[in-house]
Design a protein around this motif. Structure first.
Motif, PDB file in Angstrom:
ATOM      1  N   PRO A   9       0.739  -1.287   0.047  1.00 59.90           N
ATOM      2  CA  PRO A   9       0.155  -0.111  -0.072  1.00 59.90           C
ATOM      3  C   PRO A   9       0.583   1.252  -0.012  1.00 59.90           C
ATOM      4  CG  PRO A   9       0.210  -0.846   2.180  1.00 59.90           C
ATOM      5  CD  PRO A   9       0.933  -1.647   1.358  1.00 59.90           C
ATOM      6  N   ASP A  10       0.258   2.166  -0.504  1.00 62.73           N
ATOM      7  CA  ASP A  10       1.173   3.570  -0.310  1.00 62.73           C
ATOM      8  C   ASP A  10       0.392   4.349   0.898  1.00 62.73           C
ATOM      9  OD1 ASP A  10       1.932   2.828  -2.924  1.00 62.73           O
ATOM     10  OD2 ASP A  10       1.771   5.016  -3.609  1.00 62.73           O
ATOM     11  N   THR A  11       1.372   4.622   1.648  1.00 64.09           N
ATOM     12  CA  THR A  11       0.742   5.470   2.972  1.00 64.09           C
ATOM     13  C   THR A  11       1.750   6.628   3.168  1.00 64.09           C
ATOM     14  OG1 THR A  11       0.065   3.271   3.787  1.00 64.09           O
ATOM     15  CG2 THR A  11       0.069   5.360   5.384  1.00 64.09           C
ATOM     16  N   PHE A  12       1.356   7.820   3.248  1.00 58.70           N
ATOM     17  CA  PHE A  12       2.061   9.049   3.333  1.00 58.70           C
ATOM     18  C   PHE A  12       2.369   9.324   4.766  1.00 58.70           C
ATOM     19  CE2 PHE A  12      -1.857  11.724   3.699  1.00 58.70           C
ATOM     20  CZ  PHE A  12      -1.583  12.620   4.792  1.00 58.70           C
ATOM     21  N   MET A  13       3.604   9.859   4.777  1.00 58.74           N
ATOM     22  CA  MET A  13       4.114  10.342   6.249  1.00 58.74           C
ATOM     23  C   MET A  13       4.684  11.675   6.278  1.00 58.74           C
ATOM     24  SD  MET A  13       7.744   8.452   7.389  1.00 58.74           S
ATOM     25  CE  MET A  13       8.898   8.792   6.660  1.00 58.74           C
ATOM     26  N   ILE A  14       4.717  12.472   7.242  1.00 60.31           N
ATOM     27  CA  ILE A  14       5.504  13.697   7.550  1.00 60.31           C
ATOM     28  C   ILE A  14       5.876  13.662   8.896  1.00 60.31           C
ATOM     29  CG2 ILE A  14       5.035  15.917   7.508  1.00 60.31           C
ATOM     30  CD1 ILE A  14       2.275  15.631   5.916  1.00 60.31           C
ATOM     31  N   GLY A  15       7.071  14.094   9.045  1.00 59.34           N
ATOM     32  CA  GLY A  15       7.690  14.048  10.348  1.00 59.34           C
ATOM     33  C   GLY A  15       9.136  13.386  10.652  1.00 59.34           C
ATOM     34  N   ASP A  16       9.366  12.970  11.770  1.00 59.65           N
ATOM     35  CA  ASP A  16      10.545  12.428  12.065  1.00 59.65           C
ATOM     36  C   ASP A  16      10.110  10.894  12.242  1.00 59.65           C
ATOM     37  OD1 ASP A  16      12.975  11.400  12.774  1.00 59.65           O
ATOM     38  OD2 ASP A  16      12.843  12.330  14.737  1.00 59.65           O
ATOM     39  N   PRO A  17      10.652   9.984  11.540  1.00 60.55           N
ATOM     40  CA  PRO A  17      10.158   8.354  11.731  1.00 60.55           C
ATOM     41  C   PRO A  17      11.526   7.719  12.712  1.00 60.55           C
ATOM     42  CG  PRO A  17      10.921   8.561   9.539  1.00 60.55           C
ATOM     43  CD  PRO A  17      11.082   9.999  10.186  1.00 60.55           C
ATOM     44  N   HIS A  18      12.557   8.383  12.798  1.00 61.02           N
ATOM     45  CA  HIS A  18      13.719   7.910  13.467  1.00 61.02           C
ATOM     46  C   HIS A  18      13.492   7.878  14.914  1.00 61.02           C
ATOM     47  CE1 HIS A  18      15.392   7.376   9.376  1.00 61.02           C
ATOM     48  NE2 HIS A  18      15.463   8.774   9.257  1.00 61.02           N
ATOM     49  N   MET A  19      13.944   6.577  15.591  1.00 63.42           N
ATOM     50  CA  MET A  19      14.056   6.619  16.899  1.00 63.42           C
ATOM     51  C   MET A  19      15.491   6.536  17.579  1.00 63.42           C
ATOM     52  SD  MET A  19      10.590   4.267  18.162  1.00 63.42           S
ATOM     53  CE  MET A  19      10.948   4.435  19.891  1.00 63.42           C
ATOM     54  N   ASN A  20      16.392   6.714  16.834  1.00 59.40           N
ATOM     55  CA  ASN A  20      17.696   6.974  17.204  1.00 59.40           C
ATOM     56  C   ASN A  20      18.485   7.881  16.542  1.00 59.40           C
ATOM     57  OD1 ASN A  20      17.399   5.440  14.887  1.00 59.40           O
ATOM     58  ND2 ASN A  20      19.368   4.043  15.255  1.00 59.40           N
ATOM     59  N   PHE A  21      17.700   8.927  15.759  1.00 59.47           N
ATOM     60  CA  PHE A  21      18.238  10.235  15.127  1.00 59.47           C
ATOM     61  C   PHE A  21      17.348  11.370  15.212  1.00 59.47           C
ATOM     62  CE2 PHE A  21      21.128   6.988  13.353  1.00 59.47           C
ATOM     63  CZ  PHE A  21      22.319   7.712  13.083  1.00 59.47           C
ATOM     64  N   TYR A  22      17.784  12.374  15.103  1.00 55.71           N
ATOM     65  CA  TYR A  22      17.070  13.667  14.753  1.00 55.71           C
ATOM     66  C   TYR A  22      16.285  14.163  15.946  1.00 55.71           C
ATOM     67  CZ  TYR A  22      17.589  12.283   9.746  1.00 55.71           C
ATOM     68  OH  TYR A  22      17.983  11.771   8.610  1.00 55.71           O
ATOM     69  N   GLU A  23      16.365  15.407  16.124  1.00 57.49           N
ATOM     70  CA  GLU A  23      15.488  15.901  17.057  1.00 57.49           C
ATOM     71  C   GLU A  23      15.482  17.645  16.476  1.00 57.49           C
ATOM     72  OE1 GLU A  23      17.843  15.683  20.811  1.00 57.49           O
ATOM     73  OE2 GLU A  23      18.177  17.461  21.085  1.00 57.49           O
ATOM     74  N   GLY A  24      14.372  18.104  17.054  1.00 58.51           N
ATOM     75  CA  GLY A  24      14.008  19.601  16.935  1.00 58.51           C
ATOM     76  C   GLY A  24      12.682  19.919  16.857  1.00 58.51           C
ATOM     77  N   SER A  25      12.165  20.739  15.917  1.00 64.56           N
ATOM     78  CA  SER A  25      10.644  21.130  15.829  1.00 64.56           C
ATOM     79  C   SER A  25      10.350  21.597  14.552  1.00 64.56           C
ATOM     80  CB  SER A  25      10.275  22.394  17.063  1.00 64.56           C
ATOM     81  OG  SER A  25      10.989  23.406  16.549  1.00 64.56           O
ATOM     82  N   ALA A  26       9.169  21.412  14.125  1.00 67.45           N
ATOM     83  CA  ALA A  26       8.581  21.841  12.712  1.00 67.45           C
ATOM     84  C   ALA A  26       7.114  22.380  12.872  1.00 67.45           C
ATOM     85  CB  ALA A  26       8.717  20.639  12.007  1.00 67.45           C
ATOM     86  N   GLN A  27       6.662  23.291  12.003  1.00 70.33           N
ATOM     87  CA  GLN A  27       5.370  23.588  11.890  1.00 70.33           C
ATOM     88  C   GLN A  27       4.860  23.164  10.600  1.00 70.33           C
ATOM     89  OE1 GLN A  27       7.840  26.212  13.327  1.00 70.33           O
ATOM     90  NE2 GLN A  27       7.446  24.913  14.837  1.00 70.33           N
ATOM     91  N   VAL A  28       3.818  22.370  10.691  1.00 67.42           N
ATOM     92  CA  VAL A  28       3.051  22.041   9.415  1.00 67.42           C
ATOM     93  C   VAL A  28       1.793  22.350   9.321  1.00 67.42           C
ATOM     94  CG1 VAL A  28       2.184  19.724   8.448  1.00 67.42           C
ATOM     95  CG2 VAL A  28       4.514  19.844   9.456  1.00 67.42           C
ATOM     96  N   ASP A  29       1.195  22.620   7.934  1.00 67.17           N
ATOM     97  CA  ASP A  29      -0.127  23.168   7.614  1.00 67.17           C
ATOM     98  C   ASP A  29      -0.749  22.594   6.331  1.00 67.17           C
ATOM     99  OD1 ASP A  29      -2.245  24.630   7.961  1.00 67.17           O
ATOM    100  OD2 ASP A  29      -1.433  26.747   7.724  1.00 67.17           O
TER     101      ASP A  29
END
Length: 440
Positions: free
Chosen positions: A410-430
């Motif tokens: 299936p095609d399923t979209f995602m937005i954000g950070d999917p890594h649980m051992n890399f990346y940190e911060g913040s984002a604003q999505v609309d």
């Protein structure tokens, strides 16, 4: 020797849209002959605190159990031996998941660690709305937060999002080291490593002796299409085996090597990564070849104004200008139509100002397929199937049938950070929007 045969991917039902949404009028700037069928403007209150954290022990009983590259997967047991299980036992994982939007067409997925096992996640991520914008805040690289489609996308679609804020690394005012003490977007407190998931090395070493992610990379997924029904935060190895197409950032701290390069869309020439501000967009079509000989991950096909590249240095198609946010926003879109995927990015980019760039690739083009493109068994005949073999202190693992005949993804979209051992911060999505083909 351990053998793993991939389970047939269930044919998830395509996104069912309520009549009210199906009749939603297209906005004035709707692209081409697409018809808007679902939209989320984040004007209603959204707060993940209303949903409980639930401990997830992985394994066959978990709704997040997918394959051998899971957080407790056989791949890591193979590469790490008994030491991997010992490391995995040093913390608990907590998750929360909830639907939102009209008729629940979107789902939030959050994950965090509980290192002292007191039943309370440590520095958990949050998802809230403020002033009509979704705020994704992730104070620790041990967590993950993303927005996904609740059900599989239809056979043909366009999905898009608007980015109004971004603080997941990259240079700020010409420096990787920020005035507030953060390093490439990471907090300066404590060690930050990829523990306990790696593709090799000594799994018995202490957590702080694992690879330092703070001085490696930070990043964010603007929009990606995954090949399974329930995208959620996992380890980075897992994520790299389940992407069909994706637009993300990969912000390497003071990187001077040859593994990355940037396209200058004004000159249409490749330039060294160091010539950029480290705020690039990497639009990548995944293909069936293994990118790495000794670890999982599909190879990259990268279209840009500088040409088409397979493998080698990762290409950034454009460089964002985060200092212009939120007054100037960016829009990212992915389309699946007429046997092809298209990735699109719009906004004010370095060197060229306001522009829109679109890159299209057929499901199979020049003998190169887009990884797991087939939503149904009838779309694919098994020609790109392969076995992946891994050997380590835990023995040998054969991942059989990575893309067999009769499979469907299936095609399923995602937005954000999917890594649980890399990346940190913040984002604003609309303005997350879904379109289907209208009348031609």
């Amino acid at each position: 020797m351990k053998r793993f045969v991939r389970r047939a991917v269930a044919l998830a039902l395509p996104l069912a849209l309520p009549a009210a949404l199906a009749a939603a009028p297209a906005r004035a700037d709707a692209p081409g002959d697409w018809r808007l069928v679902a939209a989320e403007a984040f004007n209603r209150s959204l707060d993940d605190a209303r949903a409980p954290w639930v401990r997830d022990d992985d394994g066959p009983g978990s709704p997040y159990d997918v394959d051998v590259y899971d957080n407790d997967g056989a791949f890591f047991e193979t590469m790490g031996g008994p030491a991997f299980r010992q490391q995995l036992a040093t913390f608990d994982t907590y998750r929360k998941s909830f639907r939102f939007g009209a008729k629940g067409w979107l789902t939030a997925e959050l994950a965090a660690r509980d290192s002292d096992k007191d039943g309370v996640p440590d520095a958990p991520p949050t998802l809230t709305t403020r002033k009509g914008v979704a705020h994704m805040d992730e104070p620790s690289h041990h967590g993950g937060v993303l927005i996904r489609s609740s059900r599989a996308l239809p056979a043909e679609y366009r999905v898009e999002m608007t980015l109004r804020g971004l603080d997941f690394g990259g240079q700020r005012n010409g420096s990787w080291d920020y005035p507030d003490g953060r390093i490439n977007g990471y907090s300066p407190e404590g060690c930050k490593t990829n523990h306990p998931w790696a593709s090799g090395g000594d799994f018995s070493r202490p957590e702080c002796s694992w690879a330092n992610v703070r001085t490696d990379s930070n990043g964010f997924y603007y929009l990606g299409i995954m090949d399974y029904a329930r995208p959620a935060p996992h380890n980075n190895v897992f994520v790299h085996t389940h992407r069909k197409v994706a637009m993300d950032s990969y912000n390497r701290y003071k990187y001077t090597g040859s593994g990355l390069r940037v396209c200058n869309p004004a000159t249409k020439q490749y330039e060294p990564y160091g010539s950029s501000t480290g705020n690039g967009v990497n639009a990548i079509f995944m293909t069936d070849d293994k990118r790495y000989a000794t670890q999982p991950g599909t190879e990259y096909l990268m279209h840009s104004e500088c040409g088409v590249a397979k493998g080698g240095a990762i290409v950034s198609q454009v460089d964002l200008r985060p200092e212009l946010l939120p007054e100037q926003s960016y829009r990212f879109a992915i389309e699946r139509r007429d046997g092809a995927y298209t990735m699109e990015m719009s906004g004010v980019f370095a060197h060229v100002g306001q522009q829109t760039y679109r890159y299209t690739r057929k499901f199979v083009q020049d003998g190169e397929p887009i990884w797991h493109y087939n939503q149904t068994p009838e779309e694919y005949d098994g020609r790109f199937d392969a076995d992946w073999t891994w050997s380590g202190p835990g023995g040998t693992l054969v991942d059989r049938g990575t893309w067999p005949a009769g499979s469907a993804y299936p095609d399923t979209f995602m937005i954000g950070d999917p890594h649980m051992n890399f990346y940190e911060g913040s984002a604003q999505v609309d303005d997350v929007r879904l379109y289907v083909p209208g009348k031609r």
